[in-house]
Design a protein around this motif. Sequence first.
Motif, PDB file in Angstrom:
ATOM      1  N   ARG A 117       7.792   0.700   5.825  1.00  0.00           N
ATOM      2  CA  ARG A 117       8.032   1.724   5.061  1.00  0.00           C
ATOM      3  C   ARG A 117       9.040   0.468   3.557  1.00  0.00           C
ATOM      4  NH1 ARG A 117      12.232   6.274   7.497  1.00  0.00           N
ATOM      5  NH2 ARG A 117      10.523   7.917   7.603  1.00  0.00           N
ATOM      6  N   ALA A 118       8.608  -0.748   3.652  1.00  0.00           N
ATOM      7  CA  ALA A 118       9.530  -1.436   3.185  1.00  0.00           C
ATOM      8  C   ALA A 118       8.471  -2.536   2.111  1.00  0.00           C
ATOM      9  CB  ALA A 118       9.777  -2.793   4.009  1.00  0.00           C
ATOM     10  N   GLN A 119       7.046  -1.925   2.739  1.00  0.00           N
ATOM     11  CA  GLN A 119       5.887  -2.027   2.059  1.00  0.00           C
ATOM     12  C   GLN A 119       5.856  -1.185   1.367  1.00  0.00           C
ATOM     13  OE1 GLN A 119       1.923  -1.951   4.695  1.00  0.00           O
ATOM     14  NE2 GLN A 119       0.678  -2.596   2.907  1.00  0.00           N
ATOM     15  N   ILE A 120       6.152   0.137   1.439  1.00  0.00           N
ATOM     16  CA  ILE A 120       5.353   1.069   0.507  1.00  0.00           C
ATOM     17  C   ILE A 120       6.454   0.819  -1.055  1.00  0.00           C
ATOM     18  CG2 ILE A 120       5.760   3.528   0.170  1.00  0.00           C
ATOM     19  CD1 ILE A 120       4.781   4.125   3.113  1.00  0.00           C
ATOM     20  N   ALA A 121       8.141   0.305  -0.394  1.00  0.00           N
ATOM     21  CA  ALA A 121       8.907   0.692  -1.295  1.00  0.00           C
ATOM     22  C   ALA A 121       9.240  -0.593  -2.095  1.00  0.00           C
ATOM     23  CB  ALA A 121      10.809   0.482  -0.526  1.00  0.00           C
ATOM     24  N   GLY A 122       7.907  -1.830  -1.358  1.00  0.00           N
ATOM     25  CA  GLY A 122       7.742  -3.290  -2.631  1.00  0.00           C
ATOM     26  C   GLY A 122       6.847  -3.071  -3.469  1.00  0.00           C
ATOM     27  N   ALA A 123       5.854  -2.132  -3.488  1.00  0.00           N
ATOM     28  CA  ALA A 123       5.063  -1.625  -4.495  1.00  0.00           C
ATOM     29  C   ALA A 123       5.370  -1.159  -6.099  1.00  0.00           C
ATOM     30  CB  ALA A 123       3.691  -1.566  -3.912  1.00  0.00           C
ATOM     31  N   SER A 124       5.375  -1.867  -6.787  1.00  0.00           N
ATOM     32  CA  SER A 124       5.345  -1.900  -8.018  1.00  0.00           C
ATOM     33  C   SER A 124       4.949  -0.902  -8.844  1.00  0.00           C
ATOM     34  CB  SER A 124       5.030  -2.818  -9.204  1.00  0.00           C
ATOM     35  OG  SER A 124       5.533  -4.027  -8.697  1.00  0.00           O
ATOM     36  N   LEU A 125       3.459   0.106  -8.103  1.00  0.00           N
ATOM     37  CA  LEU A 125       2.306   0.854  -8.237  1.00  0.00           C
ATOM     38  C   LEU A 125       1.839   1.687  -7.020  1.00  0.00           C
ATOM     39  CD1 LEU A 125       1.479   3.330 -10.212  1.00  0.00           C
ATOM     40  CD2 LEU A 125      -0.191   1.563 -10.703  1.00  0.00           C
ATOM     41  N   LEU A 126       2.725   2.495  -6.789  1.00  0.00           N
ATOM     42  CA  LEU A 126       2.044   3.780  -4.848  1.00  0.00           C
ATOM     43  C   LEU A 126       1.640   4.462  -6.088  1.00  0.00           C
ATOM     44  CD1 LEU A 126       1.383   4.149  -2.179  1.00  0.00           C
ATOM     45  CD2 LEU A 126       4.031   5.877  -2.074  1.00  0.00           C
TER      46      LEU A 126
END
Length: 256
Positions: free
Chosen positions: A157-166
């Motif tokens: 979840r931290a990896q997902i939240a850390g993306a500037s663009l998903l």
Amino acid sequence: MSMSVPELEKALRSLRLSGMVATLQARALQVASHEMSFIEALSALVQDELDRRRSRLLDRRFATSGLPQKATLQMLDWSFNPRLPKRDILELGALKFIDSREDVLLLGQPGTGKSHVAKSLALLAVDRGYKVMYREAHVLLEEIHEARQLGHLARYRAQIAGASLLIIDDLFLRRLPSGSADELADVLMSRYERASTIITSNRPIDDWAELLGDAVIVTPLLDRLMHHGHLLRFEGKSWRLKEASERAARSTAGAG
């Protein structure tokens, strides 16, 4: 004591200056033939190194993004499908929506270019230095489930939240498992007004509640998507059908 070219190359490699190694002999010849002064050649060598490092950095960013291929907006044949929202697509290409933490919803018929546009915007973001994460919708949900099973959910979840663009591509292309509404809501809520998300789907918004199996969640989910969002509708002719027809024609011509 001066070094020979092989010795210089070895020294440059030890300094991790592979970009200079690649063009050293060419730059030396340019100096010897008086095409460049020493300072000009040295400047060119430094630029060669910078270009090599930038190229490798972009390759690493692309690899970690999960993008399956390098699609670009220049590849689109706008004349084939004039019903595309061209002005809005090109405006998104400026990537201001990422800095503004706005979301993008691309809806429309299969084969009309939704995924291509999403991947093109993602590639532009990679080139611009943004952290990008691309996943097909079913893959994202499978990875969330796997992370939960392995006890790595917080990290994922931290990896997902850390993306500037998903980018969540092809939502509802495949049947989603039970609980998908909650998982999707968690992802979007965690990014709301913090980072940008692009979702593509060939199903109209009116169908989402039934497809997710939870009307209570869908309303606030869409509300947040559209609060600071862009909704683009893709209509017209299918590129996939066009490409299939062209392949069939080439096959027939080859057989003849």
